[in-house]
Write an enzyme that holds these catalytic residues in place. Structure first.
Site: not given
Ligand code: ZN
Length: 215
Positions: A41, A43, A45, A97, A100
């Protein structure tokens, strides 16, 4: 994060690498030979390399919203083709994750403009697994399970591609579904039983180069 700071960080990193091995970048410039294709992803993090503790050159990476593998996504199809046919990676990992945002958005009924067609792929995952998901009363638990099932379905999408089917049949490639738990930092192998998941459906997606040629 200040942009100027990034260039300072970069110079520190270069100095550190050269301090350990003066030829580090010369070697890096010689080419790549990664064993793993990681699809994760976007993302901020879930940083692929840092989470896995790997070095530059170890992993070929593609990231997008909610680690999707759409057969109409030229970027994803090109990455998979290049990784399997040219780099000859031994493993493809799809890593989702918990927490998400893309999966969460797909669980809601909001119109999100350009994101609608992208998130619809996750809504399709919900549709395929609606019986299991609708049986979960706790919303948080349902959300976590959809994250896992989305990883599973994206693994299936990887397996549907011709290059991957051939490499898997030849025993030189494995596909893995993982989830990162942001709350603990841990990577979890979902240990997806692909034989079970693909039972009865693989014949629909089965592709064979020789059969295609002989037609
Ligand atoms: Zn995500």
């Amino acid at each position: 994060m200040d942009i100027e700071q990034i260039f300072k960080n970069n110079q520190n990193w270069v100095n550190k690498k050269l301090g350990v091995d003066p030829d580090y970048f010369k070697k890096l410039a010689n080419g790549q030979n990664p064993d793993i294709l990681y699809i994760g992803c976007s993302d901020s993090r879930v940083t692929a390399e840092e989470v896995m503790g790997v070095k530059p050159g170890d992993v070929f990476v593609m990231r997008n919203i909610s680690n999707m593998v759409s057969n109409l996504d030229l970027s994803a199809m090109s990455v998979i083709d290049y990784a399997v046919s040219v780099l000859k990676v031994k493993n493809i990992v799809i890593c989702g994750h918990y927490g998400c945002g893309g999966v969460k958005a797909a669980m809601e009924s909001k119109d999100l403009g350009i994101l609608n067609p992208w998130l619809r792929n996750i809504r399709d995952v919900y549709r395929i697994h609606r019986e299991e998901l609708n049986a979960i009363s706790c919303e948080e638990e349902k959300y976590r399970r959809l994250v896992e099932l989305n990883v599973q379905e994206q693994c299936v999408n990887v397996i549907k591609t011709a290059d991957v089917q051939i490499a898997v049949r030849q025993g030189r490639l494995s596909v893995h579904g993982w989830v990162m738990d942001i709350g603990t930092g841990k990577l979890i192998d979902l240990n997806i039983d692909f034989e079970k998941v693909l039972e009865g459906i693989m014949e629909i997606y089965h592709l064979d180069k020789d059969e295609i040629k002989s037609k």
